[in-house]
Scaffold this active site. Structure first.
Site: not given
Ligand code: APR
Length: 313
Positions: A8, A13, A81, A150, A174
């Site tokens: 991710g 990430g 979400r 926090r 959490h």
């Molecule tokens: N394989 C790899 N990457 C994926 C997949 C997958 N099957 N499905 C989604 N992604 C990637 C998306 O393309 C995106 O780049 O996961 C990434 C998620 O990034 P964001 O949308 O920026 O979300 P982020 O704020 O990083 O949060 C990720 O962490 O804190 C938790 O609640 C939050 O569940 C969420 C996670």
């Protein structure tokens, strides 16, 4: 150098990759279904190296096989979400993503430690534990460090002392049922109650519980990422350097705190064997009740996963 993967390459990430590189904990592979995003951010992070003074290699990939042979995998893949999405919708969407990622970890990085960040955290950690078949020592969830950082931030501001001198412990799932343990929170070893009136402490505890939501409301388009990423990297560092830090983390409970077969935030010691120990604290009846309520929430989420097909250990 240890081989580290971050699955991710979104907000959390990419931030985790940056902190891992800055701490020079290993070579980092950033993976995302959006290949260009993973490769682009990896290249950008690599190019920050000469200025920030890190030599870690950082590569991006659109293929989960790139995690091959990783020593540690941080999972952030999934969806935040969105408006109109129920808790169950989010759980199902992220469970599909995390199931696939967990299968890839099992197949390509069978010796890895896994730090889960994707929400709902406790449920996704449980799913990963079941799908990988890894021992609980190697699958932990990042929540408690974030919740307690926090709490520490708010307490330091309130008291007017360095954040470094505040220690705080937060238990439970959490979410808004988390259990910040005021009794075990100190300023340089002195109980926080010495510095802050009970009523005000209650307000700070509530703000901690709502800490994620406060940021979501401000950002409008996503959720927190710097503090979550930094928290996961602190856990990774403790494992990779065998520091044996005592940190709150989501761990698989097998009788500890009176719970079995679920993930819940508890104090753990993280070292080269991963989760080396769960520390059991004695709790007041109120704290116990709050923890049970939190555990019930996690159990509901686990039930929603409909996990029959997953292998038992
Ligand atoms: N394989 C790899 N990457 C994926 C997949 C997958 N099957 N499905 C989604 N992604 C990637 C998306 O393309 C995106 O780049 O996961 C990434 C998620 O990034 P964001 O949308 O920026 O979300 P982020 O704020 O990083 O949060 C990720 O962490 O804190 C938790 O609640 C939050 O569940 C969420 C996670």
């Amino acid at each position: 150098m240890p081989r580290l993967s971050v699955v991710g390459a979104g907000n959390v990430g990419a931030s985790a990759a940056l902190y891992l590189a800055e701490a020079e904990l290993g070579d980092v592979t950033l993976v995302d279904i959006l290949e260009g995003v993973a490769k682009g951010k990896a290249l950008d992070l690599l190019q920050a190296g000469p200025v920030r003074g890190y030599d870690s290699s950082i590569e991006g990939s659109g293929d989960l096989r790139a995690i091959q042979g990783s020593d540690l995998v941080v999972v952030t893949a999934g969806f935040p979400r969105k408006p109109g999405m129920s808790r169950l919708d989010l759980l199902k969407a992220n469970a599909d993503v995390v199931r696939g990622v967990a299968q890839a970890i099992r197949d390509y990085a069978p010796k890895a430690f896994v730090i889960m960040i994707t929400n709902p955290l406790d449920v996704m950690s449980y799913l990963t534990y079941r799908v990988t078949g890894f021992p609980r020592e190697r699958v932990v969830g990042m929540a408690g460090v974030l919740d307690s950082t926090r709490f520490r931030t708010f307490l330091a501001k309130e008291i007017g002392v360095s954040v470094e001198d505040i220690q705080a412990m937060v238990l439970g799932g959490h979410g808004d049922t988390m259990v910040p343990l005021v009794r075990y929170s100190t300023v340089g070893g002195i109980p926080v109650e010495t510095f802050v009136a009970k009523e005000r402490l209650g307000e700070i505890v509530q703000r901690t519980r709502d800490g994620g939501a406060e940021i979501v409301k401000l950002l409008q388009t996503g959720s927190a990422f710097y503090a979550p990423a930094a928290s996961a990297v602190q856990m990774a560092e403790s494992i990779l350097k065998d520091k044996k830090r005592l940190l709150p983390a989501a761990a698989y409970l097998d009788g500890e705190y009176g719970f079995r077969d679920l993930y819940l935030g508890v104090p753990v010691i993280l070292g080269s064997r991963g989760l080396e120990r769960i520390v059991e604290l004695s709790l007041t009846p109120e704290e116990k009740a709050a923890l049970s309520k939190s555990a019930e929430e996690v159990r509901k989420g686990i039930a929603d996963l409909a996990l029959e097909a997953a292998p038992a250990h």
